[in-house]
Motif scaffolding. Sequence first.
Motif, PDB file in Angstrom:
ATOM      1  N   PHE A  61      -5.488  -1.989  23.168  1.00 21.48           N
ATOM      2  CA  PHE A  61      -5.397  -0.527  23.157  1.00 21.48           C
ATOM      3  C   PHE A  61      -6.729   0.193  22.943  1.00 21.48           C
ATOM      4  N   GLY A  62      -7.780  -0.561  22.620  1.00 20.56           N
ATOM      5  CA  GLY A  62      -9.085   0.067  22.500  1.00 20.56           C
ATOM      6  C   GLY A  62      -9.589   0.203  21.069  1.00 20.56           C
ATOM      7  N   PRO A  63     -10.857   0.610  20.927  1.00 25.09           N
ATOM      8  CA  PRO A  63     -11.476   0.758  19.602  1.00 25.09           C
ATOM      9  C   PRO A  63     -10.756   1.813  18.759  1.00 25.09           C
ATOM     10  N   ILE A  64     -10.833   1.631  17.479  1.00 24.08           N
ATOM     11  CA  ILE A  64     -10.223   2.563  16.525  1.00 24.08           C
ATOM     12  C   ILE A  64     -11.160   2.634  15.313  1.00 24.08           C
ATOM     13  N   GLN A  65     -11.035   3.706  14.541  1.00 19.85           N
ATOM     14  CA  GLN A  65     -11.916   3.861  13.385  1.00 19.85           C
ATOM     15  C   GLN A  65     -11.712   2.728  12.378  1.00 19.85           C
ATOM     16  N   LEU A  66     -12.808   2.307  11.753  1.00 20.24           N
ATOM     17  CA  LEU A  66     -12.757   1.247  10.756  1.00 20.24           C
ATOM     18  C   LEU A  66     -12.366   1.830   9.405  1.00 20.24           C
ATOM     19  N   ASP A  67     -11.563   1.080   8.670  1.00 21.54           N
ATOM     20  CA  ASP A  67     -11.215   1.461   7.308  1.00 21.54           C
ATOM     21  C   ASP A  67     -10.623   0.240   6.617  1.00 21.54           C
ATOM     22  N   SER A  68     -10.576   0.275   5.307  1.00 22.15           N
ATOM     23  CA  SER A  68     -10.041  -0.857   4.548  1.00 22.15           C
ATOM     24  C   SER A  68      -8.514  -0.832   4.551  1.00 22.15           C
ATOM     25  N   ILE A  69      -7.926  -2.013   4.399  1.00 24.58           N
ATOM     26  CA  ILE A  69      -6.468  -2.156   4.322  1.00 24.58           C
ATOM     27  C   ILE A  69      -6.143  -3.015   3.100  1.00 24.58           C
ATOM     28  N   THR A  70      -5.205  -2.572   2.289  1.00 26.94           N
ATOM     29  CA  THR A  70      -4.710  -3.369   1.171  1.00 26.94           C
ATOM     30  C   THR A  70      -3.294  -3.813   1.494  1.00 26.94           C
ATOM     31  N   ILE A  71      -3.037  -5.119   1.386  1.00 27.54           N
ATOM     32  CA  ILE A  71      -1.728  -5.678   1.717  1.00 27.54           C
ATOM     33  C   ILE A  71      -1.154  -6.380   0.489  1.00 27.54           C
ATOM     34  N   TYR A  72       0.023  -5.942   0.071  1.00 26.01           N
ATOM     35  CA  TYR A  72       0.723  -6.529  -1.076  1.00 26.01           C
ATOM     36  C   TYR A  72       1.932  -7.319  -0.593  1.00 26.01           C
ATOM     37  N   ILE A  73       2.129  -8.512  -1.170  1.00 26.54           N
ATOM     38  CA  ILE A  73       3.352  -9.273  -0.935  1.00 26.54           C
ATOM     39  C   ILE A  73       4.089  -9.353  -2.269  1.00 26.54           C
ATOM     40  N   THR A  74       5.293  -8.826  -2.301  1.00 30.68           N
ATOM     41  CA  THR A  74       6.042  -8.727  -3.557  1.00 30.68           C
ATOM     42  C   THR A  74       7.277  -9.624  -3.523  1.00 30.68           C
ATOM     43  N   ASP A  75       7.792  -9.950  -4.724  1.00 34.96           N
ATOM     44  CA  ASP A  75       8.997 -10.788  -4.770  1.00 34.96           C
ATOM     45  C   ASP A  75      10.085 -10.218  -5.669  1.00 34.96           C
ATOM     46  N   ASN A  76       9.978  -8.916  -6.004  1.00 35.20           N
ATOM     47  CA  ASN A  76      11.037  -8.291  -6.798  1.00 35.20           C
ATOM     48  C   ASN A  76      11.104  -6.806  -6.468  1.00 35.20           C
ATOM     49  N   ASN A  77      12.249  -6.225  -6.708  1.00 35.60           N
ATOM     50  CA  ASN A  77      12.499  -4.847  -6.322  1.00 35.60           C
ATOM     51  C   ASN A  77      11.639  -3.860  -7.095  1.00 35.60           C
ATOM     52  N   HIS A  78      11.381  -4.158  -8.377  1.00 37.47           N
ATOM     53  CA  HIS A  78      10.559  -3.257  -9.177  1.00 37.47           C
ATOM     54  C   HIS A  78       9.165  -3.104  -8.576  1.00 37.47           C
ATOM     55  N   SER A  79       8.518  -4.231  -8.249  1.00 42.90           N
ATOM     56  CA  SER A  79       7.164  -4.191  -7.673  1.00 42.90           C
ATOM     57  C   SER A  79       7.169  -3.518  -6.311  1.00 42.90           C
ATOM     58  N   PHE A  80       8.174  -3.859  -5.493  1.00 42.94           N
ATOM     59  CA  PHE A  80       8.238  -3.287  -4.147  1.00 42.94           C
ATOM     60  C   PHE A  80       8.381  -1.769  -4.208  1.00 42.94           C
ATOM     61  N   LYS A  81       9.290  -1.274  -5.033  1.00 44.03           N
ATOM     62  CA  LYS A  81       9.506   0.166  -5.147  1.00 44.03           C
ATOM     63  C   LYS A  81       8.286   0.862  -5.756  1.00 44.03           C
ATOM     64  N   LYS A  82       7.688   0.224  -6.739  1.00 45.16           N
ATOM     65  CA  LYS A  82       6.519   0.809  -7.400  1.00 45.16           C
ATOM     66  C   LYS A  82       5.369   1.000  -6.417  1.00 45.16           C
ATOM     67  N   LEU A  83       5.168   0.036  -5.534  1.00 47.09           N
ATOM     68  CA  LEU A  83       4.054   0.083  -4.591  1.00 47.09           C
ATOM     69  C   LEU A  83       4.372   0.883  -3.330  1.00 47.09           C
ATOM     70  N   SER A  84       5.627   0.827  -2.882  1.00 48.88           N
ATOM     71  CA  SER A  84       5.986   1.480  -1.612  1.00 48.88           C
ATOM     72  C   SER A  84       6.416   2.928  -1.789  1.00 48.88           C
ATOM     73  N   GLY A  85       6.898   3.290  -2.968  1.00 47.69           N
ATOM     74  CA  GLY A  85       7.321   4.663  -3.207  1.00 47.69           C
ATOM     75  C   GLY A  85       8.767   4.888  -2.821  1.00 47.69           C
ATOM     76  N   ASN A  86       9.215   6.112  -2.981  1.00 43.28           N
ATOM     77  CA  ASN A  86      10.616   6.447  -2.751  1.00 43.28           C
ATOM     78  C   ASN A  86      10.963   6.678  -1.286  1.00 43.28           C
TER      79      ASN A  86
END
Length: 300
Positions: A61-86
């Motif tokens: 699809f072509g060049p795109i602006q560079l920026d950082s990405i943070t990726i979390y892998i969670t294994d419980n609902n508390h962490s997932f909701k806390k990081l992903s939001g409502n």
Amino acid sequence: MLKNKIIISTYLFVIVELLFSYNFKTILGEVELIVLENEKDKVPQIKNLIQSTSKNLYDKFGPIQLDSITIYITDNNHSFKKLSGNSTPEWGIAIAKHNPDIIVLKSPSFAKITFNKFKKVIIHEISHIYFRRITNGSSIPSWFMEGIAMQFSSEFSVSHKISISKAIWKNKIFSINELNYINNYKKPEIQLIYGQSASLIEALEYFYGENIIKKIIYFMNSGDQFYEALEKTTELNILEFDLKYLKFLKNQYRWIFLLNSSNMIFIIFPIIVIIGYVYKRYTTKIILKKWEYEEQNIED
């Protein structure tokens, strides 16, 4: 080379999980991958997948602006909701957020999916990050964002197509406007909604060629909102394209519901009965002729 550090996640001053952070570069920017201890052995595979997916998006699809990405892998609902939001729907197993770019994923065991399915989810979410970085990316509707991610991650399955086929017969196909925001829908409707989103991308490429997506991106990067870019590339307004899309669905998907195993039984069983009846009549005729022949020989 992977650089890693240990992060202790706390809740009410009590240590609840031990996380490991890995940093590496991709063509879309620096990535920080944060995983649980039981996922550490999969980090090399996940890293390679993220790097190759980023490059494939860039190449296609072509060049795109560079920026950082943070990726979390969670294994419980508390962490997932806390990081992903409502904003995450109850059926969601991952979310990609923009400014800053963050992906939050449920681990395969938590989401109850295979590792191969998990890899497709990663590809799906990185696609979201890419398209959100396009100029006016916030104007992209859900159907396009999910459809292109479904296509790119090869998630558009026969079961999605059967759902579309059934909806055609029941007259329950969603209009394009109804697919602009899909997070509000309930889980029973999701397979059809995601299937239609992928089929919309398929329809665009069917009518206008594979470069249609790049053309839309070009007009958006030139300052157009999504639907302005879509109208320029298709020369149709959204209502006109919706009618064209519905005809496409009826031509391409009307009879796919027959691939459903239960439907196949109802179709195949009468055929087997007919074949059995014809075969029985044929063998009966053979036997009668044999008897006639034997009777003639006895009389002679």
